[in-house]
Design a protein around this motif. Structure first.
Motif, PDB file in Angstrom:
ATOM      1  N   ILE A  64      -5.452   9.322   7.793  1.00  0.00           N
ATOM      2  CA  ILE A  64      -6.312   8.257   7.562  1.00  0.00           C
ATOM      3  C   ILE A  64      -6.029   6.850   7.680  1.00  0.00           C
ATOM      4  O   ILE A  64      -6.929   6.466   8.663  1.00  0.00           O
ATOM      5  N   LEU A  67      -6.050   6.485  11.624  1.00  0.00           N
ATOM      6  CA  LEU A  67      -7.533   6.776  11.966  1.00  0.00           C
ATOM      7  C   LEU A  67      -7.643   4.979  12.018  1.00  0.00           C
ATOM      8  O   LEU A  67      -8.888   4.735  13.112  1.00  0.00           O
ATOM      9  N   TRP A  68      -8.695   4.696  10.727  1.00  0.00           N
ATOM     10  CA  TRP A  68      -9.024   3.198  10.535  1.00  0.00           C
ATOM     11  C   TRP A  68      -8.281   1.836  10.498  1.00  0.00           C
ATOM     12  O   TRP A  68      -9.074   1.307  10.965  1.00  0.00           O
ATOM     13  N   LEU A 148      -5.586  14.906   8.832  1.00  0.00           N
ATOM     14  CA  LEU A 148      -6.847  14.747   7.867  1.00  0.00           C
ATOM     15  C   LEU A 148      -7.166  16.424   7.413  1.00  0.00           C
ATOM     16  O   LEU A 148      -8.032  16.391   6.071  1.00  0.00           O
TER      17      LEU A 148
END
Lengths: 222, 226
Positions: A64, A67-68, A148
């Protein structure tokens, strides 16, 4: 990371102490009345499973973050955790059937929720590693998305298999744990979590070094 | 334009392309039929069908052919670099995902319209016992499968060895969908049908769909950001 590196020798020492003492504690634990000595696999099996599920959670959270936020460190943590999931998962998947053969008379029981969930999770993280290895450039981002899903999958599979079980009730071994058995178990879990942490630190360092080397090569070529 | 309208435009584009070539529809359909044929030879003993295999065969054939359709649908976008053009368009990533998903759902529904009666015919499954429930199970299962599959196939477009990676990634993640789909269908097809169980599995499928599609929508944008 620097602090973790400095503490690594100490951590390894403590882990070693835990693993050296564990067999004595397991030997001292009472022999289970119906299953006999084979029940002692349990002190090895459950801690390995705890490390496996811990790894899956770490990998999911790191995915997570990657990814962001696109922090390279998160990616290093994710791949290291996934490798440890597969490694500890192998221990779980070998010791489990060994015990089941003796306790249930069969190697594998598809309706048991823990077995099926662990197997699906292990396959997922093996697929994660395959994607990273053979996916080519950009596979770390794809792997993050997949990691994820891998983390989210664990409770879902657990729920669906237990539901399948409730539709078809089946007698299961109910285990209640006396304190003289819980002691060695928690000792074992602590040992495996310590080992997991130590391996994580070593592996993340290796991955960070590998990435730095790759960046240096790219810079040299430009 | 809002997200759903753009999604509709993208889905319609895919369907128009498909209507002109019919490549995906024909190949996927015959792949599914070939799967069923292989199963027929694997399972039928002395001219009789063993009980309870129809549901499993149906779902495996759908999963296999669905994987192939997903791979091919995005291969088409890759060949002419049209996926890049699609990603360059000033629209929300979510609408691209939804548009591709809708196109694939229509395609898979068309395949199912042929394969489901075929399986029923060859394996003696009572198709008319609860048609509404069966259609709902198939729709929910296909949505769950294609919902994850569209995300994975889209992100794998630029990956090496994507053909083999797609099933490797997709099958473990869609295990819950397969369990619920097969169990629910088997509950309808069984000698003593259990409609309550089938409805329970259906609600479970809807629950999985909600999780999978939400997560895919959430992840699609950061993954396709290059």
């Amino acid at each position: 990371m620097r602090l973790a590196t400095r503490l690594l020798p100490l951590l390894l020492l403590v882990t070693a102490v835990f693993f050296i003492r564990a067999p004595f504690l397991i030997k001292a634990a009472p022999i289970e009345s119906t299953m006999g000595v084979v029940q002692k696999i349990f002190y090895f099996h459950v801690p390995a499973a705890a490390a496996t599920f811990l790894g899956a959670t770490v990998c999911g959270i790191a995915s997570i973050l990657f990814l962001w936020r696109r922090r390279p460190m998160a990616d290093h943590v994710a791949v290291s955790a996934a490798e440890l999931v597969v490694t500890f998962g192998v221990i779980v998947l070998i010791t489990g059937p060994l015990w089941a053969r003796k306790a249930w008379g069969i190697w594998w029981e598809w309706r048991d929720v823990r077995l099926t969930t662990t197997f699906v999770m292990w396959t997922t993280f093996a697929a994660y590693l395959l994607l990273r290895r053979f996916g080519g450039p950009g596979s770390n981002i794809m792997a993050a998305a997949f990691g994820l899903f891998g983390m989210a999958l664990v409770p879902i599979v657990y729920q669906s298999v237990s539901y399948w079980n409730t539709l078809h009730p089946k007698a299961t071994v109910v285990r209640t744990l006396p304190p003289e058995m819980a002691g060695p178990l928690w000792w074992g879990i602590t040992a495996f979590v310590l080992l997991f942490t130590a391996l994580m630190i070593v592996r993340v360092r290796l991955e960070a070094g590998r990435a730095a080397l790759e960046d240096a090569y790219v810079e040299l070529e430009d | 334009m809002n997200v759903l309208r753009i999604a509709w435009v993208i889905a319609r584009k895919d369907l128009v392309v498909e209507m002109r070539s019919r490549e995906l529809a024909y190949t996927t359909l015959f792949f599914a039929v070939a799967c069923v044929l292989v199963f027929a030879f694997a399972f039928i003993r002395q001219g009789r069908t063993p009980e309870d295999v129809a549901a499993g065969i149906l779902w495996v054939a759908l999963a296999f052919s669905g994987t192939m359709a997903l791979g091919r649908a995005f291969e088409r976008e890759r060949q002419a670099e049209t996926l890049r053009a699609l990603l360059l368009a000033p629209v929300e990533r979510a609408s691209i995902y939804l548009g591709k998903l809708a196109g694939l759902l229509v395609l898979m529904a068309a395949v199912e319209a042929v394969v489901v009666p075929l399986v029923a015919l060859l394996f003696d499954a009572p198709l008319w016992r609860a048609p509404g429930l069966l259609i709902a199970l198939l729709a929910a299962g296909t949505l769950g499968f294609a919902g994850v599959g569209t995300l994975f196939a889209a992100m794998l477009v630029r990956a090496h060895s994507r053909d083999v990676l797609l099933p490797i990634l997709l099958y473990p993640i869609t295990v819950p969908v397969m369990i619920a789909g097969v169990r629910g269908t088997a509950a309808i097809f069984a000698a003593e049908p259990n409609f309550d169980a089938a409805r329970a599995w259906l609600s479970m499928l809807v629950f999985f769909d909600a999780i999978f599609v939400t997560m895919a929508l959430w992840v699609f944008a950061p993954v396709m950001n290059e």
